[in-house]
Design a protein around this motif. Sequence first.
Motif, mmCIF file in Angstrom:
data_model
loop_
_atom_site.group_PDB
_atom_site.id
_atom_site.type_symbol
_atom_site.label_atom_id
_atom_site.label_comp_id
_atom_site.label_asym_id
_atom_site.label_seq_id
_atom_site.Cartn_x
_atom_site.Cartn_y
_atom_site.Cartn_z
ATOM 1 N N SER A 145 3.240 19.028 -14.798
ATOM 2 C CA SER A 145 3.944 18.461 -13.642
ATOM 3 C C SER A 145 5.305 19.116 -13.460
ATOM 4 O O SER A 145 5.722 19.408 -12.335
ATOM 5 N N ARG A 178 2.351 1.674 -3.452
ATOM 6 C CA ARG A 178 1.346 2.064 -4.448
ATOM 7 C C ARG A 178 0.795 3.464 -4.190
ATOM 8 O O ARG A 178 0.700 4.293 -5.092
ATOM 9 N N SER A 179 0.423 3.730 -2.934
ATOM 10 C CA SER A 179 -0.279 4.970 -2.608
ATOM 11 C C SER A 179 0.642 6.165 -2.451
ATOM 12 O O SER A 179 0.237 7.303 -2.678
ATOM 13 N N TYR A 232 4.478 6.164 -3.215
ATOM 14 C CA TYR A 232 5.651 6.343 -4.064
ATOM 15 C C TYR A 232 5.401 6.072 -5.543
ATOM 16 O O TYR A 232 6.239 6.380 -6.367
ATOM 17 N N GLN A 233 4.247 5.492 -5.869
ATOM 18 C CA GLN A 233 3.896 5.335 -7.277
ATOM 19 C C GLN A 233 2.771 6.295 -7.662
ATOM 20 O O GLN A 233 2.113 6.123 -8.676
ATOM 21 N N ALA A 234 2.574 7.290 -6.834
ATOM 22 C CA ALA A 234 1.546 8.306 -7.068
ATOM 23 C C ALA A 234 2.224 9.670 -7.164
ATOM 24 O O ALA A 234 3.348 9.852 -6.677
ATOM 25 N N PRO A 235 1.567 10.645 -7.795
ATOM 26 C CA PRO A 235 2.198 11.965 -7.982
ATOM 27 C C PRO A 235 2.690 12.603 -6.687
ATOM 28 O O PRO A 235 3.752 13.231 -6.677
ATOM 29 N N ARG A 236 1.946 12.468 -5.587
ATOM 30 C CA ARG A 236 2.381 13.117 -4.350
ATOM 31 C C ARG A 236 3.675 12.521 -3.828
ATOM 32 O O ARG A 236 4.543 13.229 -3.321
ATOM 33 N N GLN A 242 1.017 21.471 -4.046
ATOM 34 C CA GLN A 242 0.369 20.341 -4.715
ATOM 35 C C GLN A 242 -0.947 19.921 -4.058
ATOM 36 O O GLN A 242 -1.944 19.669 -4.736
ATOM 37 N N ASP A 243 -0.970 19.846 -2.729
ATOM 38 C CA ASP A 243 -2.127 19.293 -2.045
ATOM 39 C C ASP A 243 -3.335 20.227 -2.049
ATOM 40 O O ASP A 243 -4.434 19.821 -1.668
ATOM 41 N N LYS A 259 0.835 -1.204 0.000
ATOM 42 C CA LYS A 259 0.000 0.000 0.000
ATOM 43 C C LYS A 259 0.869 1.252 0.000
ATOM 44 O O LYS A 259 0.590 2.208 -0.719
ATOM 45 N N GLU A 262 5.953 10.929 -5.723
ATOM 46 C CA GLU A 262 6.998 11.279 -6.680
ATOM 47 C C GLU A 262 7.510 12.692 -6.421
ATOM 48 O O GLU A 262 8.718 12.950 -6.477
#
Length: 279
Positions: free
Chosen positions: A245, A34-35, A37-41, A232-233, A31, A43
Amino acid sequence: MHPDSKSINSESISYELTQAGDRYFDGMAEKFSRSLYQAPRGELRLAMLDYLLPEILYLEGQKVLDVGGGLGQQAAWFAERGHCVTMTEPSADMLSYAQTWHRDVKTLPEEAITYLQAPLQRLTEHAAGPWPLITCHAVLEWLGDPQAALTCLSHLLAPGGQLSLMVFNRDALRFSNAVKGNLEKALSDRLAGKGKRQRLTPISPVSHAEIELWSAENGLRIDAVAGIRVFQDYLRHPPATPAESATLLALEKQYCRHDPHWRLGRYLLYTLIKPEIVK
């Protein structure tokens, strides 16, 4: 702590805090990957750390203690730059995930990272140091007593040493709730998560004022501070193209250390210095 994901809805699983009131993340490595480090936030967070750490730390290949290293991204970052890293993590699952991933990273020198399964509070027993450079990123907000944790870190730090500390910003969490329309929650300051589900709202979000106070109590000097994910948030619409981006990243870099913008970063990144012993 290790549910069968095929038969149980992971969001309904209940987790227990430790006796010290801390939240560990056994069973959640995938999780996190996925949630976060593989998401824009995630990265963007890693890109900002890559940009900021060489700016606000003095790096000369010194030994590093990476406290609560999670999936191992920060340990790998330092190891690739010539540091010998001891990565500590209380969760066996997270530590195993990091070790497996590190073995597959071709740019990592062999045996550059050693691993220690231990909570922060036990490191004075298992990794006393003193350490010239300690990193503790996104850890304090998952502890029942973040103030005591900073005291423990100060004891591990060598005179003249640097502590790279990143915390989840309570003030940003309040502002984010207001932006989302959770006005009563923001007004009553009911911001902390319970730590009982897989949702990743920290149980002990920290304010800049608290870091100032706790650092002073432990004789640590704030040498630098920056905001991570300042803009970003709060975006109504996330970047839709690589060009957008890239523009967002440039914006984050430009204002991450400028007052008042850094104060609303989702995370606050500090360099804390322990004074040299005067003889």
